[in-house]
Write a protein that holds these residues in place. Structure first.
Motif, PDB file in Angstrom:
ATOM      1  N   THR A 143      10.640   2.460   1.925  1.00  0.00           N
ATOM      2  CA  THR A 143      10.810   1.806   3.225  1.00  0.00           C
ATOM      3  C   THR A 143      12.283   1.705   3.588  1.00  0.00           C
ATOM      4  OG1 THR A 143       8.790   0.515   2.843  1.00  0.00           O
ATOM      5  CG2 THR A 143      10.275  -0.246   4.570  1.00  0.00           C
ATOM      6  N   LEU A 144      13.100   1.319   2.614  1.00  0.00           N
ATOM      7  CA  LEU A 144      14.536   1.239   2.866  1.00  0.00           C
ATOM      8  C   LEU A 144      15.120   2.607   3.186  1.00  0.00           C
ATOM      9  CD1 LEU A 144      15.691  -1.286   0.097  1.00  0.00           C
ATOM     10  CD2 LEU A 144      15.517  -1.689   2.555  1.00  0.00           C
ATOM     11  N   THR A 145      14.635   3.633   2.496  1.00  0.00           N
ATOM     12  CA  THR A 145      15.114   4.993   2.767  1.00  0.00           C
ATOM     13  C   THR A 145      14.750   5.427   4.176  1.00  0.00           C
ATOM     14  OG1 THR A 145      14.907   5.573   0.424  1.00  0.00           O
ATOM     15  CG2 THR A 145      15.024   7.383   1.994  1.00  0.00           C
ATOM     16  N   GLU A 146      13.517   5.115   4.593  1.00  0.00           N
ATOM     17  CA  GLU A 146      13.098   5.474   5.944  1.00  0.00           C
ATOM     18  C   GLU A 146      13.904   4.720   6.991  1.00  0.00           C
ATOM     19  OE1 GLU A 146       8.939   4.974   6.505  1.00  0.00           O
ATOM     20  OE2 GLU A 146       8.424   6.884   5.531  1.00  0.00           O
ATOM     21  N   GLU A 147      14.130   3.431   6.746  1.00  0.00           N
ATOM     22  CA  GLU A 147      14.914   2.646   7.700  1.00  0.00           C
ATOM     23  C   GLU A 147      16.344   3.167   7.778  1.00  0.00           C
ATOM     24  OE1 GLU A 147      13.893   0.410   9.790  1.00  0.00           O
ATOM     25  OE2 GLU A 147      11.845   0.549   9.064  1.00  0.00           O
ATOM     26  N   ARG A 148      16.889   3.548   6.632  1.00  0.00           N
ATOM     27  CA  ARG A 148      18.249   4.094   6.613  1.00  0.00           C
ATOM     28  C   ARG A 148      18.286   5.434   7.348  1.00  0.00           C
ATOM     29  NH1 ARG A 148      18.769   4.111   1.600  1.00  0.00           N
ATOM     30  NH2 ARG A 148      19.605   2.013   1.377  1.00  0.00           N
ATOM     31  N   SER A 149      17.235   6.235   7.181  1.00  0.00           N
ATOM     32  CA  SER A 149      17.179   7.518   7.872  1.00  0.00           C
ATOM     33  C   SER A 149      17.078   7.320   9.385  1.00  0.00           C
ATOM     34  CB  SER A 149      15.977   8.342   7.375  1.00  0.00           C
ATOM     35  OG  SER A 149      16.094   8.626   6.006  1.00  0.00           O
TER      36      SER A 149
ATOM     37  N   THR B 240       0.839  -1.197   0.000  1.00  0.00           N
ATOM     38  CA  THR B 240       0.000   0.000   0.000  1.00  0.00           C
ATOM     39  C   THR B 240       0.876   1.250   0.000  1.00  0.00           C
ATOM     40  OG1 THR B 240      -1.703  -1.160   1.248  1.00  0.00           O
ATOM     41  CG2 THR B 240      -1.808   1.238   1.228  1.00  0.00           C
ATOM     42  N   ILE B 241       0.546   2.162  -0.891  1.00  0.00           N
ATOM     43  CA  ILE B 241       1.255   3.436  -0.922  1.00  0.00           C
ATOM     44  C   ILE B 241       0.585   4.378   0.069  1.00  0.00           C
ATOM     45  CG2 ILE B 241       1.894   5.408  -2.354  1.00  0.00           C
ATOM     46  CD1 ILE B 241       1.960   3.609  -4.740  1.00  0.00           C
ATOM     47  N   ARG B 242       1.341   4.874   0.995  1.00  0.00           N
ATOM     48  CA  ARG B 242       0.780   5.787   1.994  1.00  0.00           C
ATOM     49  C   ARG B 242       0.281   7.063   1.326  1.00  0.00           C
ATOM     50  NH1 ARG B 242       5.761   5.694   6.323  1.00  0.00           N
ATOM     51  NH2 ARG B 242       5.941   3.421   6.539  1.00  0.00           N
ATOM     52  N   PRO B 243      -0.733   7.690   1.922  1.00  0.00           N
ATOM     53  CA  PRO B 243      -1.263   8.931   1.322  1.00  0.00           C
ATOM     54  C   PRO B 243      -0.199   9.993   1.114  1.00  0.00           C
ATOM     55  CG  PRO B 243      -2.745   8.115   3.032  1.00  0.00           C
ATOM     56  CD  PRO B 243      -1.530   7.256   3.085  1.00  0.00           C
ATOM     57  N   GLU B 244       0.754  10.096   2.060  1.00  0.00           N
ATOM     58  CA  GLU B 244       1.785  11.135   1.919  1.00  0.00           C
ATOM     59  C   GLU B 244       2.800  10.793   0.828  1.00  0.00           C
ATOM     60  OE1 GLU B 244       3.059   8.503   5.465  1.00  0.00           O
ATOM     61  OE2 GLU B 244       1.211   9.313   4.594  1.00  0.00           O
ATOM     62  N   TRP B 245       2.754   9.557   0.313  1.00  0.00           N
ATOM     63  CA  TRP B 245       3.679   9.151  -0.749  1.00  0.00           C
ATOM     64  C   TRP B 245       3.074   9.292  -2.142  1.00  0.00           C
ATOM     65  CZ3 TRP B 245       5.697   3.813   1.452  1.00  0.00           C
ATOM     66  CH2 TRP B 245       6.514   4.056   2.565  1.00  0.00           C
TER      67      TRP B 245
ATOM     68  N   VAL C  53       7.530   1.294  -2.982  1.00  0.00           N
ATOM     69  CA  VAL C  53       7.321   1.121  -1.547  1.00  0.00           C
ATOM     70  C   VAL C  53       8.578   0.544  -0.892  1.00  0.00           C
ATOM     71  CG1 VAL C  53       5.990  -0.133   0.193  1.00  0.00           C
ATOM     72  CG2 VAL C  53       4.828   0.893  -1.761  1.00  0.00           C
ATOM     73  N   LEU C  54       9.207  -0.417  -1.575  1.00  0.00           N
ATOM     74  CA  LEU C  54      10.434  -0.993  -1.031  1.00  0.00           C
ATOM     75  C   LEU C  54      11.527   0.063  -0.902  1.00  0.00           C
ATOM     76  CD1 LEU C  54      12.033  -3.504  -0.139  1.00  0.00           C
ATOM     77  CD2 LEU C  54      12.602  -3.889  -2.543  1.00  0.00           C
ATOM     78  N   ARG C  55      11.672   0.884  -1.932  1.00  0.00           N
ATOM     79  CA  ARG C  55      12.695   1.933  -1.898  1.00  0.00           C
ATOM     80  C   ARG C  55      12.416   2.949  -0.791  1.00  0.00           C
ATOM     81  NH1 ARG C  55      12.069   3.485  -6.592  1.00  0.00           N
ATOM     82  NH2 ARG C  55      11.059   5.505  -6.356  1.00  0.00           N
TER      83      ARG C  55
ATOM     84  N   VAL D 140       0.560  -5.971 -14.345  1.00  0.00           N
ATOM     85  CA  VAL D 140       1.724  -6.613 -13.717  1.00  0.00           C
ATOM     86  C   VAL D 140       2.856  -5.609 -13.528  1.00  0.00           C
ATOM     87  CG1 VAL D 140       3.524  -8.349 -14.034  1.00  0.00           C
ATOM     88  CG2 VAL D 140       1.144  -8.912 -14.551  1.00  0.00           C
ATOM     89  N   TRP D 141       3.145  -4.827 -14.571  1.00  0.00           N
ATOM     90  CA  TRP D 141       4.217  -3.839 -14.466  1.00  0.00           C
ATOM     91  C   TRP D 141       3.869  -2.744 -13.461  1.00  0.00           C
ATOM     92  CZ3 TRP D 141       8.785  -5.095 -15.790  1.00  0.00           C
ATOM     93  CH2 TRP D 141       9.023  -5.932 -16.887  1.00  0.00           C
ATOM     94  N   TYR D 142       2.596  -2.380 -13.409  1.00  0.00           N
ATOM     95  CA  TYR D 142       2.187  -1.357 -12.432  1.00  0.00           C
ATOM     96  C   TYR D 142       2.407  -1.858 -11.015  1.00  0.00           C
ATOM     97  CZ  TYR D 142      -0.858   1.582  -9.604  1.00  0.00           C
ATOM     98  OH  TYR D 142      -1.351   2.400  -8.628  1.00  0.00           O
ATOM     99  N   ARG D 143       2.027  -3.104 -10.768  1.00  0.00           N
ATOM    100  CA  ARG D 143       2.241  -3.672  -9.429  1.00  0.00           C
ATOM    101  C   ARG D 143       3.733  -3.738  -9.098  1.00  0.00           C
ATOM    102  NH1 ARG D 143      -1.771  -6.849  -7.012  1.00  0.00           N
ATOM    103  NH2 ARG D 143      -3.811  -6.504  -7.930  1.00  0.00           N
ATOM    104  N   ALA D 144       4.548  -4.073 -10.109  1.00  0.00           N
ATOM    105  CA  ALA D 144       5.992  -4.099  -9.875  1.00  0.00           C
ATOM    106  C   ALA D 144       6.511  -2.710  -9.535  1.00  0.00           C
ATOM    107  CB  ALA D 144       6.710  -4.648 -11.108  1.00  0.00           C
ATOM    108  N   ALA D 145       5.973  -1.685 -10.211  1.00  0.00           N
ATOM    109  CA  ALA D 145       6.390  -0.311  -9.929  1.00  0.00           C
ATOM    110  C   ALA D 145       5.996   0.092  -8.507  1.00  0.00           C
ATOM    111  CB  ALA D 145       5.768   0.646 -10.946  1.00  0.00           C
ATOM    112  N   VAL D 146       4.785  -0.264  -8.096  1.00  0.00           N
ATOM    113  CA  VAL D 146       4.339   0.040  -6.734  1.00  0.00           C
ATOM    114  C   VAL D 146       5.231  -0.676  -5.713  1.00  0.00           C
ATOM    115  CG1 VAL D 146       2.460  -0.252  -5.073  1.00  0.00           C
ATOM    116  CG2 VAL D 146       1.961   0.488  -7.408  1.00  0.00           C
ATOM    117  N   HIS D 147       5.487  -1.953  -5.964  1.00  0.00           N
ATOM    118  CA  HIS D 147       6.314  -2.735  -5.032  1.00  0.00           C
ATOM    119  C   HIS D 147       7.711  -2.137  -4.906  1.00  0.00           C
ATOM    120  CE1 HIS D 147       9.009  -6.045  -3.845  1.00  0.00           C
ATOM    121  NE2 HIS D 147       7.997  -6.445  -3.103  1.00  0.00           N
ATOM    122  N   ASN D 148       8.318  -1.785  -6.047  1.00  0.00           N
ATOM    123  CA  ASN D 148       9.667  -1.221  -6.015  1.00  0.00           C
ATOM    124  C   ASN D 148       9.689   0.129  -5.319  1.00  0.00           C
ATOM    125  OD1 ASN D 148      10.695  -3.420  -7.395  1.00  0.00           O
ATOM    126  ND2 ASN D 148      10.469  -2.469  -9.409  1.00  0.00           N
TER     127      ASN D 148
END
Length: 436
Positions: free
Chosen positions: A218-224, A21-26, A214-216, A204-212
């Motif tokens: 999330t990783l950025t937030e965890e790194r921060s 799920t893409i957060r509203p602020e994203w 959100v993953l990016r 399928v490509w749209y879902r892959a874009a959403v997944h990538n």
């Protein structure tokens, strides 16, 4: 590949795989990311298409024209018109994109994508209709549909409407060009299957874009969070060096000022107060000290129990390190008195300060800790333990570095282990403040 076919089957059978799920602020950032990526991909695609059409004009259309086939078959002339319009329209889009540059504004990137999608569909349908005059061939139509689905991922799912619209245009055009119902049926079945595949591929490509995305994020937030935690433990300069891969961070400092502060009567307070109330009181006090240190450019080193250690001139040398620590010490005494009145608790500090050389570094490998060592540190600690309640006990070396900007009260000589009798003073106030 297995996961791709699994996703396609799940979409066809109605069992949509779980999508992050893409957060509203994203949402705004996701839309910008999709549109800018789409513009970048479209630019590459349109350049390739333009160059291929130029090559085809020279190597294919020109020989056909010389052999007189344009006069026999109208399709070849129509194909040249298609190529020329193709080159002009795609070239116009490319020139516009080049002038706007790579850092497109979000609205501009969205508009460029919105223009490119129908433009690509228009040329693919037009070419597929031209092909029907000689052969039943919808390969160009299929190729462009799949390219659009894979390369032009947009945040809006309205693009899915373009696929049935393009299918309807193609079928209508074929029915008008070739009256044979069997041909229309065969091409219609093929076109329907290709359009359905493009729609599924788009999903399928749209879902892959959403997944990538959100993953990016999330990783950025965890790194921060990790960076913030590291910077809460270590000075910024030291944290940056550790992040760059340095294993041993040790430095020698020619001249620093070191401060130790200790809560007087803490043992009695601990016996009288509940654990929660005691921790809250210390948290309030040390949080105020942290704010004071940050405001004056002094580095907090550590807290041990009810003791607070800070220093100026580390990790980066500063010429006014003594003035910074002196102002911090005066502010700490004033803050402690204020919190004592507000809480009704007998809060008092003893502060000791010394100035001189020191060694700093990071110790331990699992739990990082930035610390100072040296005679200056030991002397500052002893100045604190031998000081007086609500007073700032400083050495002669520290007093000399302050010059005439502060007011002192001479205490006399103090016996220090390993040093013998040394002169000491009480820091009273800043000279300007006292004169006012």
């Amino acid at each position: 590949m297995k996961s791709l076919f699994g996703s396609i089957a799940a979409v066809l059978l109605g069992r949509r795989p779980e999508m992050p799920t893409i957060r509203p602020e994203w949402l705004a950032e996701f839309a910008t990311d999709c549109n800018r990526t789409a513009v970048s991909n479209i630019r590459k695609l349109f350049w390739a298409a333009t160059l291929l059409n130029l090559v085809a004009l020279v190597t294919y259309d020109l020989p056909l024209y010389r052999h007189g086939l344009f006069e026999q078959y109208r399709m070849y002339g129509d194909l040249v018109v298609w190529r020329l319009v193709n080159i002009v329209m795609l070239g116009t889009w490319l020139i516009t994109a080049h002038r706007l540059g790579n850092n497109l504004a979000p609205d501009t990137a969205r508009q460029m994508t919105v223009v490119a999608i129908p433009l690509a569909l228009l040329f693919c349908i037009w070419h597929a209709l031209l092909s029907q005059t000689l052969a039943i061939d919808v390969s160009i139509y299929a190729l462009v549909l799949l390219v659009i689905a894979g390369m032009i991922v947009t945040p809006s799912r309205l693009k899915l409407i373009a696929y049935p619209i393009s299918f309807g245009i193609l079928i209508t055009g074929i029915a008008l060009i070739n009256p044979n119902p069997l041909v229309s049926y065969a091409v219609g079945v093929n076109a329907f299957c290709l359009t359905a595949c493009a729609a599924v591929a788009d999903e399928v490509w749209y879902r892959a874009a959403v997944h990538n995305f959100v993953l990016r994020k999330t990783l950025t937030e965890e790194r921060s969070r990790a960076d913030e935690l590291l910077r809460n433990i270590l000075p910024d300069a030291i944290a940056d060096r550790l992040k760059r891969g340095e294993n041993h961070v040790v430095e020698f400092h020619d001249d620093v000022s070191v401060l130790f502060a200790d809560v007087v009567g803490f043992t009695q307070l601990a016996a009288e107060l509940s654990p929660i109330r005691l921790i809250q009181l210390l948290e309030t006090l040390f949080k105020a000290f942290d704010e004071i240190a940050e405001r004056h450019g002094v580095e907090k080193i550590k807290t041990v129990g009810d003791a607070y250690m800070a220093a100026a001139g580390v990790p980066d040398a500063v010429p006014d390190h003594a003035e910074r620590v002196a102002r911090v010490a005066l502010a700490m005494i004033a803050t402690c008195d204020r919190l004592s009145r507000e809480s009704g608790m007998p809060l008092n500090l003893r502060i000791g300060i010394d100035a001189g050389p020191a060694i700093s570094g990071v110790i331990a490998q699992k739990r990082f800790a930035y610390d100072l060592w040296g005679d200056t540190v030991n002397t500052a600690s002893r100045m604190e333990t031998s000081g007086a309640v609500s007073r700032i006990h400083v050495t002669e070396a520290f007093r000399q570095r302050l010059g005439g900007h502060f007011v002192f009260e001479r205490r006399g000589h103090l016996e220090l282990k390993g040093k013998g009798l040394v002169p000491s003073h009480f820091l009273v106030s800043e000279a300007e403040a006292r004169a006012a």
